[in-house]
Every structure is written in C-alpha cells, then in structure tokens.
Design a protein around this motif. Structure first.
Motif, short mmCIF file in Angstrom:
data_model
loop_
_atom_site.label_atom_id
_atom_site.label_comp_id
_atom_site.label_asym_id
_atom_site.label_seq_id
_atom_site.Cartn_x
_atom_site.Cartn_y
_atom_site.Cartn_z
N HIS A 17 0.84 -1.19 0.00
CA HIS A 17 0.00 0.00 0.00
C HIS A 17 0.88 1.25 0.00
N PRO A 18 0.50 2.31 -0.71
CA PRO A 18 1.37 3.50 -0.81
C PRO A 18 1.68 4.16 0.51
N VAL A 19 0.86 3.98 1.53
CA VAL A 19 1.17 4.61 2.82
C VAL A 19 2.43 4.01 3.44
N THR A 20 2.78 2.79 3.04
CA THR A 20 3.96 2.14 3.62
C THR A 20 5.25 2.56 2.93
N SER A 21 5.16 3.32 1.85
CA SER A 21 6.37 3.68 1.11
C SER A 21 6.63 5.18 1.06
N ALA A 30 6.01 11.07 9.05
CA ALA A 30 5.22 10.84 10.26
C ALA A 30 3.94 10.11 9.88
N PHE A 31 3.33 9.45 10.89
CA PHE A 31 2.09 8.71 10.64
C PHE A 31 1.07 9.03 11.73
N VAL A 32 -0.16 9.22 11.29
CA VAL A 32 -1.27 9.48 12.20
C VAL A 32 -2.38 8.49 11.87
N TRP A 33 -2.92 7.84 12.89
CA TRP A 33 -4.04 6.89 12.68
C TRP A 33 -5.21 7.39 13.52
N THR A 34 -6.32 7.72 12.88
CA THR A 34 -7.49 8.18 13.61
C THR A 34 -8.51 7.05 13.74
N ARG A 35 -9.20 7.03 14.85
CA ARG A 35 -10.24 6.02 15.09
C ARG A 35 -11.51 6.33 14.32
N HIS A 36 -11.59 7.51 13.76
CA HIS A 36 -12.76 7.92 12.99
C HIS A 36 -12.48 7.71 11.51
N PRO A 37 -13.49 7.36 10.71
CA PRO A 37 -14.92 7.32 11.05
C PRO A 37 -15.42 6.03 11.69
N ASP A 38 -14.57 5.00 11.82
CA ASP A 38 -15.08 3.70 12.23
C ASP A 38 -15.71 3.72 13.62
N GLN A 39 -15.15 4.53 14.52
CA GLN A 39 -15.72 4.60 15.86
C GLN A 39 -17.18 5.05 15.83
N ARG A 40 -17.46 6.06 15.01
CA ARG A 40 -18.83 6.54 14.89
C ARG A 40 -19.71 5.55 14.13
N LEU A 41 -19.15 4.94 13.10
CA LEU A 41 -19.93 3.96 12.34
C LEU A 41 -20.35 2.79 13.21
N GLU A 42 -19.42 2.27 14.00
CA GLU A 42 -19.73 1.13 14.86
C GLU A 42 -20.67 1.54 15.99
N GLY A 43 -20.44 2.72 16.55
CA GLY A 43 -21.24 3.14 17.69
C GLY A 43 -22.65 3.55 17.33
N ALA A 44 -22.82 4.16 16.16
CA ALA A 44 -24.11 4.74 15.81
C ALA A 44 -24.99 3.83 14.98
N LEU A 45 -24.41 2.83 14.32
CA LEU A 45 -25.16 2.10 13.31
C LEU A 45 -25.35 0.63 13.65
N LYS A 46 -25.45 0.31 14.94
CA LYS A 46 -25.78 -1.04 15.36
C LYS A 46 -27.29 -1.11 15.58
N GLY A 47 -27.96 -1.86 14.71
CA GLY A 47 -29.40 -2.02 14.90
C GLY A 47 -30.17 -0.82 14.41
N ASN A 48 -30.47 0.12 15.27
CA ASN A 48 -31.22 1.30 14.87
C ASN A 48 -30.38 2.17 13.95
N TYR A 49 -30.90 2.47 12.78
CA TYR A 49 -30.11 3.11 11.73
C TYR A 49 -30.78 4.39 11.29
N SER A 50 -30.02 5.45 11.26
CA SER A 50 -30.52 6.73 10.77
C SER A 50 -29.63 7.20 9.63
N MET A 51 -30.20 7.42 8.47
CA MET A 51 -29.40 7.84 7.33
C MET A 51 -28.73 9.19 7.58
#
Length: 310
Positions: A75-79, A163-184
């Motif tokens: 992946h290009p981020v590794t080079s 330098a490298f930065v890894w953010t937990r977003h958007p996955d944190q919000r996707l997992e937290g907000a979209l389990k079961g009850n779903y709002s577009m």
C-alpha cells in the motif's frame, strides 16, 4: 445493461484502462462523485447502485476479485519517505470523492485523488495494523513517528519525516451509531466530523504534504440489494458467520457457501464475497467490513499539498 451505472466515459475506462480496477474506480466516481450522494435523500440509492455495479461487473468479468486480491500489498502509505501519512479507520472511497471536491474548493491546497487496494484480507484493522506497524491495534503502536487519535481532539503530532497518524474515525462513529437502529442522517454527520478532524490534523501538523488513506472501507446494507441467498445458504451463513470473515473450518455449510460463490477461501480465512447479507437474532448491523468487496477493499488515496497555492 448499464442501468445508468456507467456512461460512455466510464465504459471506455473499463475497456481501455491498463488495470480494469481503475475503470471500476471511474464507475464509482459516477455514483459517489455527486455532492449529495451521502445525503439522507440519496444514500440508499447510492448504496444500491454500488451493489448493483459490483454484481453486474462480476458477471461480465469473473476474475474481478482474483485481480483485486493479486493487487493487494505494498500500500502506498507504507512507502512514503516524507510528509505525513494519515490513516482514517474505515474511510471509504465514498467519502474520498467528496473530500476531494470540498477540500479543493474550500482551501488553497493542491489535491489529487486515486485509490489503492487494501494490504490484505480479511479487511480488518487488526490484520492490517499488524502488517504495517507490528501491533494488534493502532492504539498499541509505540513509535516516535506515530500518533493514534482516539477522539476528535488532536494531540501534538510527530515532527519526524515521515510521520504517521491513525485516527479512530470514522469507524468509531460507524460502529457506535449504526448497530441495529439506523438513521441515514447519521452518515452525513459522521462525514462532517471526519472532514473536520482531517482539517485539524493538517492544520496542526508541521508537514505540508499528506497522504490520506484508510486501512479498509466498508459495506453498507441499507436499502434494496440484487444479491440473494437460498434458505440453505442463509442458514449456513447465519450459523457459521458472525461477521464477514472467519477462520477456515470444515463441514457441509462451508462447502455449500463455497460452491455458491458466497464465500472465498483466502489463506487461513473464509471471507464473504460481494454484498451478501444474512439475518441473526437481535440487532443486525448494516455497516460491516472484513469481507471481499470493492467498497471494502479499494481504499481512498488522497494527496494534499498545502503549499499548492503559494
């Protein structure tokens, strides 16, 4: 046959691009390049068009997934050897097309946007982080040139080059907000949060060049789908899979799913192909990753040069 999935320009890209997946990328641009593709009014249709595109392309080009798997790795981020690599967990090409447009129009930056395949399967953070940084999770990486951002507050960033930065977003919000009850509407809110976080990272960094990407994308099961399962296949999936991948196992259920091309064996795992979904008791997640699909395995590669306008 195109069902408005591609016009002459995208069809020519599919036919004549050196890599058929570059043609696929242009087809995805046709769907997600509209500024309102993520909006509550259009999201379900955008997702359906994405599923239909993949469904139809695979019938025309049966080796599509094999080519995608063969392209994985490096992946290009590794080079990168200078600037800052920003990995936004589960950022997909959907958001990438919109980020390209909005960042270009709102900032005096040079922007380019393309794609790269994920590092490998399953398309899960734990496997990719282990490959890239030798740790089970980005929060466990301990390196002077690396910073993990678990919320919206941006800490002091590395001044190393690269330098490298890894953010937990958007996955944190996707997992937290979209389990079961779903709002577009939540998808639009999540996008705005991710865009703001990225802008903050760029502003707080000492670097002027950024490669913004992700470890993997995701599938969104919102709305209708051309994919279907027989009762036996549905039972086999719901009985053996709690997510879109699992370790290799033995038994009739796996043979049924392999023979139907619902799952594919990749090294030590089975991964679910395409956008097949199945029901289990309790809340059913609509956003998932770990499997083998274009929207999970084609990651955005956004290059930003903040000195572009100077």
């Amino acid at each position: 046959m195109s069902n408005e999935l591609y016009a002459e320009e995208e069809f020519n890209a599919l036919l004549h691009e050196k890599d058929v997946l570059d043609g696929v990328f242009e087809c995805l641009r046709r769907i997600w390049g509209h500024t309102d593709a993520l909006s509550d009014r259009h999201l379900a249709e955008s997702e359906y068009q994405t599923r239909l595109l993949e469904y139809e392309l695979l019938k025309l080009y049966p080796d599509l997934y094999d080519e995608l798997i063969d392209a994985m790795g490096d992946h290009p981020v590794t080079s990168i050897d200078s600037g800052c690599g920003v990995i936004m967990d589960a950022l997909s090409v959907r958001e990438g097309f919109r980020l390209e447009q909005e960042l270009q129009s709102e900032h005096d930056w040079d922007i380019s946007f393309t794609w790269a395949p994920i590092e490998g399967l399953p398309s899960e953070t734990q496997f990719i982080c282990r490959e890239w940084f030798g740790a089970q999770s980005p929060s466990a990486v301990s390196r002077d040139d690396f910073r993990f951002i678990g919320d919206r507050d941006v800490p002091q960033l590395p001044s190393t080059d690269p330098a490298f930065v890894w953010t937990r977003h958007p996955d944190q919000r996707l997992e937290g907000a979209l389990k079961g009850n779903y709002s577009m509407e939540e998808v639009e809110e999540i996008y705005q949060g991710v865009k703001g976080l990225l802008e903050d990272v760029v502003q707080e960094s000492v670097h002027s060049e950024f490669l913004v990407t992700s470890d993997h994308g995701y599938v969104n099961h919102l709305g209708n789908s051309p994919y279907s399962l027989s009762d036996e296949e549905e039972s086999s999936l719901s009985g053996k899979f709690s997510s879109r991948f699992r370790e290799i196992g033995n038994g009739q259920a796996y043979r049924v799913l392999e023979n139907a091309n619902v799952i594919k064996r990749v090294d030590g795992h089975y991964v679910v192909r395409g956008h097949h979904k199945w029901t289990k008791r309790g809340a059913t997640k609509k956003i998932m990753h770990g499997g083998l699909s274009l929207s999970e395995c084609m990651t955005p590669v956004l290059r930003i040069d903040t000195t572009g306008g100077n």
